[in-house]
Design a protein around this motif. Sequence first.
Motif, PDB file in Angstrom:
ATOM      1  N   ILE A  95       1.210  11.448  -0.508  1.00 20.79           N
ATOM      2  CA  ILE A  95       0.311  12.615  -0.529  1.00 20.79           C
ATOM      3  C   ILE A  95      -0.286  12.805   0.857  1.00 20.79           C
ATOM      4  N   HIS A  96      -0.727  11.703   1.437  1.00 19.69           N
ATOM      5  CA  HIS A  96      -1.272  11.751   2.797  1.00 19.69           C
ATOM      6  C   HIS A  96      -0.923  10.450   3.499  1.00 19.69           C
ATOM      7  N   LEU A  97      -0.243  10.571   4.620  1.00 22.27           N
ATOM      8  CA  LEU A  97       0.107   9.389   5.407  1.00 22.27           C
ATOM      9  C   LEU A  97      -1.118   8.990   6.225  1.00 22.27           C
ATOM     10  N   SER A  98      -1.638   7.806   5.946  1.00 19.81           N
ATOM     11  CA  SER A  98      -2.881   7.359   6.580  1.00 19.81           C
ATOM     12  C   SER A  98      -2.702   7.113   8.072  1.00 19.81           C
ATOM     13  N   GLU A  99      -3.774   7.331   8.814  1.00 22.17           N
ATOM     14  CA  GLU A  99      -3.816   6.846  10.194  1.00 22.17           C
ATOM     15  C   GLU A  99      -3.926   5.322  10.122  1.00 22.17           C
ATOM     16  N   PRO A 100      -3.652   4.624  11.227  1.00 24.79           N
ATOM     17  CA  PRO A 100      -3.771   3.158  11.190  1.00 24.79           C
ATOM     18  C   PRO A 100      -5.123   2.741  10.617  1.00 24.79           C
ATOM     19  N   TYR A 101      -5.090   1.928   9.579  1.00 27.50           N
ATOM     20  CA  TYR A 101      -6.301   1.603   8.822  1.00 27.50           C
ATOM     21  C   TYR A 101      -7.051   0.467   9.499  1.00 27.50           C
ATOM     22  N   PRO A 102      -8.370   0.645   9.721  1.00 28.09           N
ATOM     23  CA  PRO A 102      -9.092  -0.370  10.510  1.00 28.09           C
ATOM     24  C   PRO A 102      -9.265  -1.715   9.809  1.00 28.09           C
ATOM     25  N   ILE A 103      -9.306  -1.711   8.466  1.00 25.67           N
ATOM     26  CA  ILE A 103      -9.555  -2.973   7.770  1.00 25.67           C
ATOM     27  C   ILE A 103      -8.223  -3.574   7.346  1.00 25.67           C
ATOM     28  N   SER A 104      -7.851  -4.657   7.984  1.00 29.07           N
ATOM     29  CA  SER A 104      -6.579  -5.312   7.661  1.00 29.07           C
ATOM     30  C   SER A 104      -6.816  -6.382   6.610  1.00 29.07           C
ATOM     31  N   PRO A 105      -5.748  -6.925   6.029  1.00 31.80           N
ATOM     32  CA  PRO A 105      -5.940  -7.999   5.048  1.00 31.80           C
ATOM     33  C   PRO A 105      -6.506  -9.280   5.664  1.00 31.80           C
ATOM     34  N   LYS A 106      -6.552  -9.332   6.985  1.00 26.79           N
ATOM     35  CA  LYS A 106      -7.118 -10.521   7.643  1.00 26.79           C
ATOM     36  C   LYS A 106      -8.636 -10.457   7.632  1.00 26.79           C
TER      37      LYS A 106
END
Length: 429
Positions: A95-106
């Motif tokens: 639906i919407h391709l996100s910009e690089p997401y600031p919160i990573s799984p780390k």
Amino acid sequence: MDVTIDKIGEYEGQSVRIKGWLYNKRSSGKIFFLQIRDGSGIIQAVGVKSQLSPECFEKMQKVVQESSVIVSGRVKKDERSPGGYELSVENFDIIHLSEPYPISPKEHGVDFLMEHRHLWLRSSRQHAIMKIRNTVIRACEDFLRQEGFLRMDTPILTPAACEGTTTLFETDYFDKKAYLSQSGQLYNEANCMAFGKVYSFGPTFRAEKSKTRRHLMEFWMLEPEIAFATIDDLMELEENMIVYMVSRLLELNKADLKSIGRDISKLEAIKAPFPRLCYNDAIKLLRSKGNELPWGEDFGADEESILSLNFDKPVFVHRYPAKCKAFYMKPDSEDPNLSLSVDMLAPEGYGEITGGGQRIEDYEELLKRIEEHKLPKDAYEWYLDLRRYGSVPHSGFGIGIERTITWVCGIEHLRETIPYPRMLTRLYP
RNA sequence: UCCAGCGUAGCUCAAUGGCAGAGCAUCCGGCUGUUAACCGGACGGUUAUAAGUUCGAGUCUUAUCGCUGGAGCCA
């Protein structure tokens, strides 16, 4: 058919459609493992190249964390999948391709996460805490309703009144000043004279420059007030409410509690009766632990911690010296230096979660207190009216919702227990 | 407000006063069962700001700002 992830087990073998966001992605060449969240849960969707159209597979390669997506597929039971079920993808849309997401799984630091609180709320730990918050609030309200209480909300914009103005947030009210409420208590007293048993629930505001793990500038408080109730009735009510609330949590949120690492056995131990300790005995206990707080002082973080670590259940401390409690607290008839006040301290070192007591019902006595505290009598005329027209003994307490959630979750800091904490140096987002 | 610690890449952190580095994220490539996947490559820096000491400062000094922990304040 559109379904939510929490109900996915009911659709085993069927083709369903899920609308949500990409939580995480792993791939292995011609097979993709997509963790999809939809607010109700997380499910793994498996996309195999040989079973999908080239367009579909290309979208899976392209999709990044937190993109919004619609996934169709067949529900399969599979122990290799984190949720027990997985979705064999048949169709996949972005639906919407996100910009690089600031919160990573780390891991991330506190400041960074607080700055991104609006996004942090998407993570599974925050989901668990918010669901627990929901149960805590709902269970307390359910309990009070069953006990015959009426919810009556009190104003947030108030005239000066309550106590001094140093800890109040001030705002313009046309050509006057208004203050954000720091308690619904005085209004609750009026309401309980009208309806017998009432409670208010809403945000309260304290402009104290407190910078600790137990303070917010804006926090939510549930405040019951009961006509004809004594301090002993009050303790019984508080105890029953907490026991009910914890039992609801164990019934509805065990998975959430476990996911944040809560020791469930600590909550299972929360059964009535709770120990009741008068201030004088509490002082004796403190002395035996090497704490030398002078008699007459209110407890600080240290004292509360010592006391609450001493029990595996919440503990009541009652009959504090009158001078360290509010002006409307009724003095103890057996020792007027003491007040019929009572705080509940949560165990494991968490400390005060409720505060309250029996109120002064005598007109002359209340007037004397108002004068002693140099409060403006005019502002309290309506409050004094309650002692002019059919006054009765009455009691009430307030429970700080965020502190309570911090305790039941067993977490370090109360900032995670409210969606958008207002703290000394943080007003964003 | 006070005390202490910290501030280096988008994030989490290294770097004895002597060449600015890693993991993750992002991008490119590889892999048909991953579990914070993995493997190879690329991109990424006014070391919070300002001044000072020094041949030389991320590192030492001072100030300011910000954050964290604690205290105090706190019905």
